[in-house]
Design a protein around this motif. Structure first.
Motif, PDB file in Angstrom:
ATOM      1  N   GLY A  90      41.703  38.491  37.817  1.00 35.56           N
ATOM      2  CA  GLY A  90      40.355  38.030  37.514  1.00 35.56           C
ATOM      3  C   GLY A  90      40.221  36.517  37.523  1.00 35.56           C
ATOM      4  O   GLY A  90      39.184  35.979  37.936  1.00 35.56           O
ATOM      5  N   ARG A  91      41.259  35.819  37.103  1.00 37.30           N
ATOM      6  CA  ARG A  91      41.206  34.352  37.112  1.00 37.30           C
ATOM      7  C   ARG A  91      41.361  33.771  38.514  1.00 37.30           C
ATOM      8  O   ARG A  91      40.960  32.637  38.762  1.00 37.30           O
ATOM      9  CB  ARG A  91      42.294  33.786  36.193  1.00 37.30           C
TER      10      ARG A  91
ATOM     11  N   SER B 260      43.881  40.471  34.086  1.00 42.53           N
ATOM     12  CA  SER B 260      43.491  39.108  33.715  1.00 42.53           C
ATOM     13  C   SER B 260      43.936  38.102  34.768  1.00 42.53           C
ATOM     14  O   SER B 260      43.188  37.173  35.108  1.00 42.53           O
ATOM     15  CB  SER B 260      44.102  38.761  32.349  1.00 42.53           C
TER      16      SER B 260
ATOM     17  N   ALA C  50      32.366  39.991  45.638  1.00 37.88           N
ATOM     18  CA  ALA C  50      33.049  40.696  44.559  1.00 37.88           C
ATOM     19  C   ALA C  50      34.378  41.262  45.052  1.00 37.88           C
ATOM     20  O   ALA C  50      34.560  41.590  46.234  1.00 37.88           O
ATOM     21  CB  ALA C  50      32.169  41.817  44.020  1.00 37.88           C
TER      22      ALA C  50
ATOM     23  N   TYR D  75      40.408  35.618  41.478  1.00 34.27           N
ATOM     24  CA  TYR D  75      39.816  36.538  42.445  1.00 34.27           C
ATOM     25  C   TYR D  75      39.128  35.820  43.606  1.00 34.27           C
ATOM     26  O   TYR D  75      39.088  36.344  44.733  1.00 34.27           O
ATOM     27  CB  TYR D  75      38.830  37.478  41.734  1.00 34.27           C
ATOM     28  N   THR D  76      38.570  34.635  43.367  1.00 35.10           N
ATOM     29  CA  THR D  76      37.878  33.923  44.461  1.00 35.10           C
ATOM     30  C   THR D  76      38.855  33.590  45.585  1.00 35.10           C
ATOM     31  O   THR D  76      38.559  33.820  46.769  1.00 35.10           O
ATOM     32  CB  THR D  76      37.224  32.651  43.922  1.00 35.10           C
TER      33      THR D  76
ATOM     34  N   ALA E 139      38.342  47.512  37.638  1.00 36.99           N
ATOM     35  CA  ALA E 139      37.600  46.304  37.246  1.00 36.99           C
ATOM     36  C   ALA E 139      36.996  45.655  38.479  1.00 36.99           C
ATOM     37  O   ALA E 139      37.580  45.684  39.569  1.00 36.99           O
ATOM     38  CB  ALA E 139      38.516  45.309  36.525  1.00 36.99           C
ATOM     39  N   ARG E 140      35.818  45.072  38.287  1.00 45.74           N
ATOM     40  CA  ARG E 140      35.145  44.301  39.352  1.00 45.74           C
ATOM     41  C   ARG E 140      35.011  42.861  38.888  1.00 45.74           C
ATOM     42  O   ARG E 140      34.534  42.578  37.795  1.00 45.74           O
ATOM     43  CB  ARG E 140      33.763  44.880  39.656  1.00 45.74           C
ATOM     44  N   PHE E 141      35.410  41.956  39.764  1.00 41.23           N
ATOM     45  CA  PHE E 141      35.281  40.519  39.492  1.00 41.23           C
ATOM     46  C   PHE E 141      34.321  39.918  40.517  1.00 41.23           C
ATOM     47  O   PHE E 141      34.468  40.122  41.723  1.00 41.23           O
ATOM     48  CB  PHE E 141      36.644  39.828  39.577  1.00 41.23           C
ATOM     49  N   GLY E 142      33.338  39.174  40.037  1.00 39.95           N
ATOM     50  CA  GLY E 142      32.347  38.603  40.943  1.00 39.95           C
ATOM     51  C   GLY E 142      31.207  39.559  41.193  1.00 39.95           C
ATOM     52  O   GLY E 142      31.096  40.631  40.574  1.00 39.95           O
TER      53      GLY E 142
END
Length: 426
Positions: free
Chosen positions: A230-231, A227, A198, A233-234, A190-193
């Motif tokens: 992902g919430r 999940s 990212a 990741y920043t 999975a990629r977030f951002g």
């Protein structure tokens, strides 16, 4: 009638001028026709036309019929033709068709330039694949009311970001294929951002023990950790870029514990069987920022973490003091390895320790995260480890199909599911 008779007379005059006896080949206004030779046939108009056709037509080379003798028969000599002969006429009536040449056998047909010859027999039985290739098995039993829980035999994924190339493959083991069991290894990429900010997550989970529900627990573990990451990741990406390892470790351990909370609670339910023990979970965090070469590993349970550098494997598995030592027969002389699974007697209330490690990637490195089904033969079979190192030490990363083919090479005594995640650094 007079007009018709006159027309016939004019036509006869024209035929006499063309095929009459008077004059030679050089007579003016007369077509150049060579005589085919004397003929004993009656001198009629039809006979003259047939004789002229035989004279001016170029004879075809007859097709030789198949002969019992192996030596070919020479074709008949072609008669010389006059350069002043007219274009042959085509017969429009029915006539005998030339014999079709015999079609040669497929094995004796000559190869055209550039054709690839057929592969030679390998000497193996026709109904069995080579030993290095996995054998196909039966499909797992399906529930008509839960078709969304079907797991394919093999999963394959890949991507490229900045200086890294990611390849991931998960396949059902030989034992599960023979039994018709479902693949218990789960894979999540999975990629977030987006852009330089990212963050890529790769999660590998293995359900245990074998039985109904183990694959669901593995997929749920991947989904829950995905999940959670992902919430956040920043913040995680920022901690990786700034090398805040202590904050990163504590944050990832908190996310992992929360993700496993529901699975551990379910293991205490009276009807829990295969889901009694939480699955093994191992993850990689890969920043898409090309200026950040820090790679983060975390998780719990069995598996392996390796680095291929300068053609040799390096074991990067974090040390775990409270797990069984791999080494001498008495348990001494080896370093703690998390590839050893806990005994079922430990019970579900004793969770696996949290694993964490960061690694700095150099150009040319290959980082390998894998489930126990691949980690065990990689550690225990030097020939297998050397073969993988040789195939994955090339200047360029392999393609998806080549990566899968190498990761699923069969090793005697290692029939478990296999999941491999390779990260090539440019």
């Amino acid at each position: 009638m007079n007009q018709q008779g006159a027309g016939c007379g004019q036509e006869d005059d024209w035929w006499r001028q063309l095929y009459g006896d008077g004059g030679g080949d050089d007579a003016p206004g007369r077509a150049a026709v060579r005589d085919a030779g004397p003929s004993d046939a009656a001198d009629t108009l039809d006979d003259r036309v047939a004789s002229a056709l035989r004279a001016v037509a170029t004879p075809r080379r007859p097709t030789p019929a198949p002969q019992p003798s192996p030596s070919p028969q020479p074709p008949p000599a072609r008669p010389a033709s006059s350069p002043s002969a007219p274009i042959p006429l085509q017969a429009t009536g029915p006539g005998p068709r030339p014999a079709s040449p015999a079609r040669p056998a497929a094995t004796s047909a000559p190869e055209a330039p550039g054709d690839t010859p057929a592969p030679a027999p390998t000497g193996l039985p026709a109904d069995r694949p080579p030993p290095s290739e996995p054998e196909l098995g039966t499909l797992p039993a399906a529930d008509p009311a839960a078709l969304d829980e079907l797991v394919p035999d093999t999963a394959l994924d890949g991507a490229r970001y900045g200086s890294l190339t990611l390849l991931a493959a998960s396949r059902r083991g030989d034992l599960a294929r023979r039994r018709g069991d479902v693949r218990r290894d789960a894979l999540l990429t999975a990629r977030f951002g987006a852009g330089r900010h990212a963050l890529i997550l790769v999660a590998v989970a293995t359900g245990r023990p074998a039985g109904e529900g183990a694959h669901r627990a593995a997929h749920e573990a991947c989904a829950r950790i995905g999940s959670a990451v992902g919430r956040s990741y920043t913040r995680l990406a920022e901690d990786i870029r700034t090398d805040h390892r202590s904050a990163l470790k504590s944050g990832l351990q908190r996310l992992t514990d929360r993700s496993y909370g529901r699975l551990r609670g379910r293991s205490r339910e009276p009807d829990a069987t295969a889901e009694r023990y939480p699955p093994a979970l191992r993850c990689l965090l890969l920043p898409a920022d090309p200026d950040c070469r820090t790679r983060v590993f975390f998780g719990i349970g069995a598996g392996g973490l390796f680095r291929l550098r300068d053609g040799a494997w390096e074991d990067l598995e974090p040390a775990v003091p409270d797990l069984t030592l791999h080494g001498d027969a008495d348990g001494t002389g080896g370093r703690p390895r998390s590839v050893a699974s806990r005994s079922p007697a430990d019970g579900p209330d004793r969770p696996d320790p949290f694993l964490f490690r960061t690694a700095f990637a150099r150009p040319g490195d290959t980082l390998l995260l894998c489930s126990a089904g691949l980690a065990e033969p990689l550690q225990q079979e030097p020939a297998f480890a050397a073969r993988l190192a040789g195939q994955w030490s090339a200047a360029e990363p392999p393609g998806l199909v080549a990566f899968l083919a190498a990761a699923q090479l069969r090793v005697a005594g290692h029939p478990k599911d296999r999941t491999a995640v390779g990260v090539w650094e440019a």
